[in-house]
Design an enzyme around this catalytic site. Structure first.
Site, PDB file in Angstrom:
ATOM      1  CG  ASP A 106      -0.291  -0.107   2.628  1.00  0.00           C
ATOM      2  OD1 ASP A 106       0.739  -0.957   2.308  1.00  0.00           O
ATOM      3  OD2 ASP A 106      -0.838   0.412   3.748  1.00  0.00           O
ATOM      4  CD  GLU A 123       3.154  -1.018   7.745  1.00  0.00           C
ATOM      5  OE1 GLU A 123       3.233  -1.149   9.182  1.00  0.00           O
ATOM      6  OE2 GLU A 123       3.116   0.086   7.148  1.00  0.00           O
ATOM      7  CD  GLU A 124       2.429   3.236   5.666  1.00  0.00           C
ATOM      8  OE1 GLU A 124       2.230   3.822   6.751  1.00  0.00           O
ATOM      9  OE2 GLU A 124       3.445   3.441   5.208  1.00  0.00           O
ATOM     10  NE  ARG A 162      17.554  -2.896  18.816  1.00  0.00           N
ATOM     11  CZ  ARG A 162      18.588  -2.083  19.332  1.00  0.00           C
ATOM     12  NH1 ARG A 162      19.349  -1.741  18.314  1.00  0.00           N
ATOM     13  NH2 ARG A 162      18.767  -2.066  20.713  1.00  0.00           N
ATOM     14  CG  HIS A 170       5.007   7.929   6.423  1.00  0.00           C
ATOM     15  ND1 HIS A 170       3.815   7.635   7.285  1.00  0.00           N
ATOM     16  CD2 HIS A 170       5.553   6.860   6.071  1.00  0.00           C
ATOM     17  CE1 HIS A 170       3.743   6.454   7.333  1.00  0.00           C
ATOM     18  NE2 HIS A 170       4.626   5.963   6.746  1.00  0.00           N
TER      19      HIS A 170
HETATM   20 ZN   LIG Z   1       5.009   3.773   6.452  1.00  0.00          ZN
HETATM   21 ZN   LIG Z   2       6.610   0.969   5.770  1.00  0.00          ZN
END
Ligand SMILES: [Zn+2]
Ligand SMILES: [Zn+2]
Length: 395
Positions: free
Chosen positions: A82, A140-141, A181, A367
């Protein structure tokens, strides 16, 4: 020739083709849960590769790729598809053609890397063992996160993957580098909505009102002790009240004040304990001051946890593939990712692909309307995904 070397060569020779695919996806971004054309594009690509797939969570696509002895091992590779409601400001030939929508988080790159990895794994299917599940997920957002719907629809069953890998572009990491990580890596994110209600009235006669502004102020201050006095100091956590709205003039005490905020944590047990503390403070403060209050905590993504053993395996493969000098440690972040849903269920490894290039001015964060990537990262992204699909093992 060793499998790793074959993957490296194929990633190099297909890189330009997949850069073109990324540019196509970048030019045609779609918002969360509306990834219809992107999903169709992914499906067509898998069809051309001869990889069977099923549809989940509306626009999600799950490909099944079998190597030798398919039942012996199953690894999942995940990409999100997305874009964001942002108007692109980059002046590039493949600029977004969808006004107000932009791939500003690099999910076009993630989808591209997984498609490239799928091709390489398919071509080398006689040289690796087990099954690779290719997960292209929506949303996902946007809460509650496409990953939660994929899991609801059975993405982690039949066959059940022993481990899952997810990749994210990293605009602060130079291109050509990768970072990992172990353990906690990203936070959970919950949204807080508070409405304080009381009898407003003339500001010159506060004794005849319930002062919602004063109650709201006390709540904001009292909430600061949730983390400072209750959370283990070694445990990162954040509570920010980010909006207060109430009143509109000097001589009226408003009957309602609305507040919003965000709560972040790295530990699921602490997270839900904190929800209770927040509720007690908000409701107790309002009650003590004679106001009514409504609290809503919108539970968002869980924290992302990288399994230690899988981390060692992945990092080891990456060092062998790229050289130790190209492999970094990811910093801890209070941002959230719906990959957390998978990593709470099965061993996960969420790693970062460097896409920054200062010389070329590619430095904007995710973003933002000027976000972009150095596309030479795609060759690395494809190669590593294929490598993990072919060789990652976990007990
Ligand atoms: Zn994002
Ligand atoms: Zn992302």
């Amino acid at each position: 020739m060793a499998l790793m070397e074959q993957i490296r060569q194929k990633a190099a020779s297909y890189a330009n083709e997949y850069i073109a695919i990324r540019q196509h996806l970048h030019a045609h971004p779609e918002l969360s849960y509306q990834e219809y054309k992107t999903s169709a594009f992914v499906q067509e690509h898998l069809r051309q590769l001869g990889i069977p797939f099923s549809i989940m969570a509306g626009t999600g696509v799950v490909g099944i790729l079998e190597g030798k002895n398919p039942e012996s091992r199953c690894i999942a590779l995940r990409a999100d598809m997305d874009a964001l409601p942002i108007q692109e400001e980059n002046d590039i030939p493949y600029k977004s053609q969808n006004p107000g929508v932009m791939h500003a988080c690099g999910h076009d790159v993630h989808t591209t890397c997984l498609l490239g990895a799928a091709r390489i794994l398919k071509e080398l299917k006689d040289q690796w063992t087990g099954t690779v599940k290719l997960i292209f997920q929506p949303g996902e957002e946007k809460n509650p996160g496409g990953a939660s719907f994929m899991i609801r629809d059975g993405v982690l069953e039949n066959p059940a993957p022993a481990a899952i890998f997810g990749l994210h572009v990293h605009p602060q990491l130079p291109v050509g580098r990768i970072s990992f990580r172990a353990g906690k890596v990203m936070a959970s994110a919950d949204e807080i909505y508070i409405t304080v209600k009381g009898t407003g009235g003339h500001a010159a006669a506060p004794n005849l009102t319930t002062d919602t502004i004063l109650v709201a102020s006390h709540i904001v201050v009292a909430l600061q002790q949730v983390i400072s006095r209750n959370c283990n100091p070694q445990q990162p956590s954040v509570l920010s009240i980010t909006s207060i709205q109430g009143g509109h003039t000097t001589n009226v005490i408003p009957s309602e004040v609305k507040m919003m905020g965000t709560f972040r944590a790295m530990d699921e047990e602490w997270r839900f304990k904190a929800h209770e503390l927040i509720r007690n403070i908000v409701e107790g403060t309002a009650r003590a001051m004679g106001a009514e209050v409504n609290l809503h905590i919108d539970v968002g993504y869980p924290s992302v946890y990288n399994n230690e053993e899988l981390h060692e395996v992945a990092k080891g493969l990456a060092v062998e593939y790229m050289g130790a000098d190209k492999v970094d440690e990811t910093e801890l972040r209070m941002g959230a990712e719906d990959f957390g849903y998978y990593s709470q269920k099965i061993p996960g490894c969420f790693y970062r692909l460097g896409v920054m290039n200062k010389e070329r001015g590619i430095v904007s964060g995710v973003h933002t309307p000027t976000f972009n990537v150095d596309e030479s990262a795609i060759e690395t992204g494809i190669g590593l995904m294929a490598l993990f699909g072919a060789l990652a093992e976990i007990r």
